[in-house]
Design a protein around this motif. Structure first.
Motif, PDB file in Angstrom:
ATOM      1  N   ALA A 201       0.834  -1.196   0.000  1.00 11.73           N
ATOM      2  CA  ALA A 201       0.000   0.000   0.000  1.00 11.73           C
ATOM      3  C   ALA A 201       0.869   1.247   0.000  1.00 11.73           C
ATOM      4  CB  ALA A 201      -0.931   0.023   1.206  1.00 11.73           C
ATOM      5  N   THR A 202       0.334   2.311  -0.555  1.00 13.56           N
ATOM      6  CA  THR A 202       0.898   3.643  -0.408  1.00 13.56           C
ATOM      7  C   THR A 202       0.067   4.340   0.653  1.00 13.56           C
ATOM      8  OG1 THR A 202       1.614   3.714  -2.710  1.00 13.56           O
ATOM      9  CG2 THR A 202       1.400   5.822  -1.564  1.00 13.56           C
ATOM     10  N   ILE A 203       0.708   4.774   1.752  1.00 13.58           N
ATOM     11  CA  ILE A 203       0.002   5.276   2.924  1.00 13.58           C
ATOM     12  C   ILE A 203       0.309   6.758   3.116  1.00 13.58           C
ATOM     13  CG2 ILE A 203      -0.450   4.921   5.375  1.00 13.58           C
ATOM     14  CD1 ILE A 203       0.812   2.149   5.143  1.00 13.58           C
ATOM     15  N   ASN A 204      -0.733   7.562   3.130  1.00 15.12           N
ATOM     16  CA  ASN A 204      -0.622   8.990   3.398  1.00 15.12           C
ATOM     17  C   ASN A 204      -0.155   9.208   4.841  1.00 15.12           C
ATOM     18  OD1 ASN A 204      -3.080  11.701   3.331  1.00 15.12           O
ATOM     19  ND2 ASN A 204      -0.963  11.726   2.672  1.00 15.12           N
ATOM     20  N   VAL A 205       0.825  10.108   5.048  1.00 12.81           N
ATOM     21  CA  VAL A 205       1.454  10.277   6.363  1.00 12.81           C
ATOM     22  C   VAL A 205       0.994  11.576   7.032  1.00 12.81           C
ATOM     23  CG1 VAL A 205       3.642  10.478   7.602  1.00 12.81           C
ATOM     24  CG2 VAL A 205       3.472   8.987   5.603  1.00 12.81           C
ATOM     25  N   TRP A 206       0.533  11.455   8.300  1.00 13.74           N
ATOM     26  CA  TRP A 206       0.068  12.587   9.081  1.00 13.74           C
ATOM     27  C   TRP A 206       0.645  12.520  10.493  1.00 13.74           C
ATOM     28  CZ3 TRP A 206      -3.158  16.495   7.169  1.00 13.74           C
ATOM     29  CH2 TRP A 206      -3.698  16.261   5.898  1.00 13.74           C
ATOM     30  N   GLN A 207       0.312  13.524  11.271  1.00 11.92           N
ATOM     31  CA  GLN A 207       0.687  13.541  12.685  1.00 11.92           C
ATOM     32  C   GLN A 207      -0.575  13.808  13.514  1.00 11.92           C
ATOM     33  OE1 GLN A 207       3.417  16.643  13.999  1.00 11.92           O
ATOM     34  NE2 GLN A 207       4.371  15.265  15.460  1.00 11.92           N
ATOM     35  N   PRO A 208      -1.389  12.775  13.742  1.00 13.67           N
ATOM     36  CA  PRO A 208      -2.636  12.958  14.480  1.00 13.67           C
ATOM     37  C   PRO A 208      -2.394  13.362  15.931  1.00 13.67           C
ATOM     38  CG  PRO A 208      -2.194  10.636  14.140  1.00 13.67           C
ATOM     39  CD  PRO A 208      -1.200  11.383  13.323  1.00 13.67           C
ATOM     40  N   SER A 209      -3.348  14.105  16.474  1.00 12.64           N
ATOM     41  CA  SER A 209      -3.276  14.538  17.863  1.00 12.64           C
ATOM     42  C   SER A 209      -3.715  13.405  18.789  1.00 12.64           C
ATOM     43  CB  SER A 209      -4.179  15.763  18.061  1.00 12.64           C
ATOM     44  OG  SER A 209      -4.256  16.120  19.422  1.00 12.64           O
ATOM     45  N   ILE A 210      -2.971  13.219  19.884  1.00 13.24           N
ATOM     46  CA  ILE A 210      -3.263  12.166  20.863  1.00 13.24           C
ATOM     47  C   ILE A 210      -3.760  12.829  22.148  1.00 13.24           C
ATOM     48  CG2 ILE A 210      -2.362  10.144  22.061  1.00 13.24           C
ATOM     49  CD1 ILE A 210      -2.209   9.979  18.991  1.00 13.24           C
ATOM     50  N   GLN A 211      -4.933  12.406  22.628  1.00 15.06           N
ATOM     51  CA  GLN A 211      -5.514  13.048  23.808  1.00 15.06           C
ATOM     52  C   GLN A 211      -4.748  12.724  25.073  1.00 15.06           C
ATOM     53  OE1 GLN A 211      -9.867  13.006  24.469  1.00 15.06           O
ATOM     54  NE2 GLN A 211      -9.449  12.223  26.527  1.00 15.06           N
ATOM     55  N   GLN A 212      -4.411  11.431  25.271  1.00 16.34           N
ATOM     56  CA  GLN A 212      -3.753  11.000  26.493  1.00 16.34           C
ATOM     57  C   GLN A 212      -2.520  10.182  26.141  1.00 16.34           C
ATOM     58  OE1 GLN A 212      -6.602   9.923  29.829  1.00 16.34           O
ATOM     59  NE2 GLN A 212      -7.909   9.505  28.069  1.00 16.34           N
ATOM     60  N   GLY A 355     -18.021   4.917  28.803  1.00 16.99           N
ATOM     61  CA  GLY A 355     -18.639   5.033  27.492  1.00 16.99           C
ATOM     62  C   GLY A 355     -18.385   6.326  26.750  1.00 16.99           C
ATOM     63  N   SER A 356     -17.668   7.269  27.344  1.00 19.29           N
ATOM     64  CA  SER A 356     -17.337   8.496  26.624  1.00 19.29           C
ATOM     65  C   SER A 356     -16.214   8.224  25.637  1.00 19.29           C
ATOM     66  CB  SER A 356     -16.933   9.603  27.599  1.00 19.29           C
ATOM     67  OG  SER A 356     -15.827   9.199  28.391  1.00 19.29           O
ATOM     68  N   HIS A 357     -15.946   9.181  24.771  1.00 15.74           N
ATOM     69  CA  HIS A 357     -14.999   8.923  23.679  1.00 15.74           C
ATOM     70  C   HIS A 357     -13.809   9.859  23.720  1.00 15.74           C
ATOM     71  CE1 HIS A 357     -13.473   7.716  19.774  1.00 15.74           C
ATOM     72  NE2 HIS A 357     -14.347   6.729  19.810  1.00 15.74           N
ATOM     73  N   THR A 358     -12.655   9.319  23.362  1.00 19.49           N
ATOM     74  CA  THR A 358     -11.432  10.112  23.269  1.00 19.49           C
ATOM     75  C   THR A 358     -11.484  11.048  22.066  1.00 19.49           C
ATOM     76  OG1 THR A 358      -9.021  10.000  23.071  1.00 19.49           O
ATOM     77  CG2 THR A 358     -10.264   8.349  21.876  1.00 19.49           C
ATOM     78  N   SER A 359     -10.700  12.116  22.146  1.00 17.92           N
ATOM     79  CA  SER A 359     -10.541  13.012  21.000  1.00 17.92           C
ATOM     80  C   SER A 359      -9.255  12.714  20.244  1.00 17.92           C
ATOM     81  CB  SER A 359     -10.555  14.478  21.454  1.00 17.92           C
ATOM     82  OG  SER A 359      -9.518  14.726  22.397  1.00 17.92           O
ATOM     83  N   THR A 360      -8.647  11.555  20.513  1.00 19.56           N
ATOM     84  CA  THR A 360      -7.485  11.123  19.730  1.00 19.56           C
ATOM     85  C   THR A 360      -7.888  10.954  18.272  1.00 19.56           C
ATOM     86  OG1 THR A 360      -6.249  10.080  21.524  1.00 19.56           O
ATOM     87  CG2 THR A 360      -5.918   9.188  19.324  1.00 19.56           C
ATOM     88  N   GLN A 361      -7.118  11.555  17.382  1.00 18.86           N
ATOM     89  CA  GLN A 361      -7.452  11.545  15.962  1.00 18.86           C
ATOM     90  C   GLN A 361      -6.935  10.284  15.270  1.00 18.86           C
ATOM     91  OE1 GLN A 361      -5.483  15.166  14.745  1.00 18.86           O
ATOM     92  NE2 GLN A 361      -7.287  16.434  15.170  1.00 18.86           N
ATOM     93  N   MET A 362      -7.610   9.913  14.185  1.00 22.86           N
ATOM     94  CA  MET A 362      -7.132   8.841  13.311  1.00 22.86           C
ATOM     95  C   MET A 362      -6.831   9.439  11.947  1.00 22.86           C
ATOM     96  SD  MET A 362      -9.073   5.407  11.916  1.00 22.86           S
ATOM     97  CE  MET A 362      -9.364   4.700  13.532  1.00 22.86           C
ATOM     98  N   GLY A 363      -5.690   9.067  11.370  1.00 22.50           N
ATOM     99  CA  GLY A 363      -5.300   9.630  10.082  1.00 22.50           C
ATOM    100  C   GLY A 363      -5.029  11.111  10.211  1.00 22.50           C
ATOM    101  N   SER A 364      -5.721  11.921   9.394  1.00 18.70           N
ATOM    102  CA  SER A 364      -5.555  13.374   9.454  1.00 18.70           C
ATOM    103  C   SER A 364      -6.418  14.001  10.538  1.00 18.70           C
ATOM    104  CB  SER A 364      -5.932  13.992   8.102  1.00 18.70           C
ATOM    105  OG  SER A 364      -7.333  13.860   7.879  1.00 18.70           O
ATOM    106  N   GLY A 365      -7.328  13.209  11.117  1.00 22.91           N
ATOM    107  CA  GLY A 365      -8.284  13.760  12.070  1.00 22.91           C
ATOM    108  C   GLY A 365      -9.544  14.263  11.407  1.00 22.91           C
ATOM    109  N   HIS A 366      -9.680  14.006  10.088  1.00 26.84           N
ATOM    110  CA  HIS A 366     -10.854  14.463   9.340  1.00 26.84           C
ATOM    111  C   HIS A 366     -11.520  13.275   8.650  1.00 26.84           C
ATOM    112  CE1 HIS A 366     -10.100  18.846   9.749  1.00 26.84           C
ATOM    113  NE2 HIS A 366      -8.858  18.418   9.950  1.00 26.84           N
TER     114      HIS A 366
END
Length: 432
Positions: A201-212, A355-366
């Protein structure tokens, strides 16, 4: 009349008796103290000393004596270690192993990326930060030095360098929109139902934000064999952001393997014996750059994993130029033959309680619908068939636990072949 005096022998016997009693009392006290230490609760100081010894031993085992060291701008130390001294050879089955310096066969039919290459000819080539300050010589491999604080961040010394259990999705048996019980969430494309001998695969590279700090975000491909129980075999490679593992938020190249569903075997990168690195230019776990920008320049890496049809080892290639090394086939049960499923996509860990959700992003965060330059993607995804040929996957499916948190959308065209956009922001008004 003088009192009778006891014979000298009597005094000697009494002295010996006193000595024996004293020794017995001393031994009894020592034994009682030892028993208390063994059977009672260890003091905080004792626990601290024990953990320190474990950490020091672990560091000595992982950090092999280098012939040179390079300080990276991001704070990493890259040790140039003789290829025959790398951690892989701590494995008992590799004591007399002859290193396979190159694969016997490469897969045929690599996707023609000449159009993509010509459209990106002015872009900076993705590289690793430590290259700015030097390179490792021939017959050595670059290893990111493990620091004491790296190990201390782990839940235990034993778990350092290992994923949590159940971090691989099983699209065939998990209901959509349900949170994975271990907190891992995914947005992936996958194929199954055939024998597979690799993937690309060709994988697009980002720096997602990590909440914790104990959460991570990664984008990778999975080579899978066996069931999704305790006998799962997996080979994984891609990029990740993991403050818990590396101590920062840098985007890093990584690999992982397991032969028992992440329980006892396997690890990230070279943090255990198993993967044999043969390349002296790329360091597992080291930072990569440049990173894609929202609405701006986009940067990709190419990852290829395939099974050498002659020797049976699973090889890893980064980009078009760097064959990095291999996983010996004996490490695995099912993958000693072939894979039964291939997956591509993103994964995060949600450690939020109740049951709440993290704001950690996946990929670009979008989300995928934002498209090129804004959402992260995989393109030119392929599988290796039984004739050692790369081809487009057939019957590709997609899967995500919570599409309102992270989503995936498949597509196909002449320039990108089979592709998909994926990812998301995590917590948002529709993903509380």
């Amino acid at each position: 009349m003088a009192a009778a005096r006891a014979p000298a022998s009597f005094h000697r016997c009494l002295t010996v008796l006193f000595v024996l009693v004293a020794v017995a009392l001393l031994l009894s006290a020592c034994c009682a103290e030892g028993a208390a230490a063994a059977g009672g609760k260890a003091t905080p100081r004792r626990r601290q000393l024990l953990r320190q010894r474990q950490v020091d031993y672990h560091l000595r085992r992982l950090n092999k004596p280098p012939v040179a060291s390079i300080e990276s701008p991001d704070g990493d130390i890259i040790d140039c270690v003789p290829i025959s001294s790398q951690p892989a050879f701590d494995h008992p089955f590799l004591k007399d192993h002859t290193i396979q310096t190159r694969p016997a066969y490469h897969p045929e039919g690599l996707y023609d990326e000449s159009k993509a290459a010509s459209s990106q000819k002015d872009k900076q080539k993705i590289t690793q930060m430590w290259h700015q300050n030097g390179m490792c010589q021939e017959n050595t491999i670059p290893i990111r030095r493990t620091k004491k604080e790296d190990v201390l961040r782990a839940s235990s010394v034993k778990r350092y360098g290992k994923k949590m259990h159940k971090s691989t999705p099983n699209p065939s048996s998990i209901e959509p929109d349900m949170l994975n019980e271990s907190g891992h969430q995914h947005a992936i494309a996958y194929v199954e139902g055939d024998k597979y001998y690799g993937a690309k695969a060709t994988i697009n590279v980002w720096q997602p934000s990590i909440q914790q700090g104990n959460e991570f975000s990664l984008s990778q491909l999975w080579i899978l064999g066996g069931s999704f129980g305790q006998d799962l075999n997996s080979i994984e490679a891609g990029w990740q952001v993991s403050p818990d593992l590396y101590g920062d938020n840098n985007t890093r190249l990584f690999t992982y393997w397991t032969s028992d569903a992440y329980q006892a075997t396997g690890c990230y990168n070279l943090l255990c014996s198993g993967f044999i690195q043969t390349n002296n230019q790329i360091a597992m776990g080291a930072s990569i750059f440049p990173i894609s920008n929202y609405g701006g320049s986009q940067y990709d890496i190419n990852i290829l994993v395939w099974k050498d049809p002659k020797e049976g080892n699973w090889w890893l290639q980064f980009g078009n130029d760097y064959v990095l090394g291999y996983w010996p086939s004996f490490l695995f049960s099912y993958l000693a033959d072939s894979a039964s499923m291939i997956e591509w996509g993103g994964e995060v860990v949600n450690t939020e309680p109740d049951g709440s959700h993290t704001s950690t992003q996946m990929g670009s965060g979008h989300f995928p619908e934002e498209g090129f330059g804004k959402s992260s993607y995989f393109k030119n995804i392929q599988v290796v068939d039984s004739t050692n040929n790369l081809k487009a996957p057939r019957g590709i499916g997609s899967y995500t636990e919570q599409s309102n948190c992270y989503d995936v959308q498949n597509g196909n065209n002449g320039d990108w072949g089979t592709y998909f956009y994926y990812g998301g922001p995590g917590k948002n008004p529709n993903c509380p």
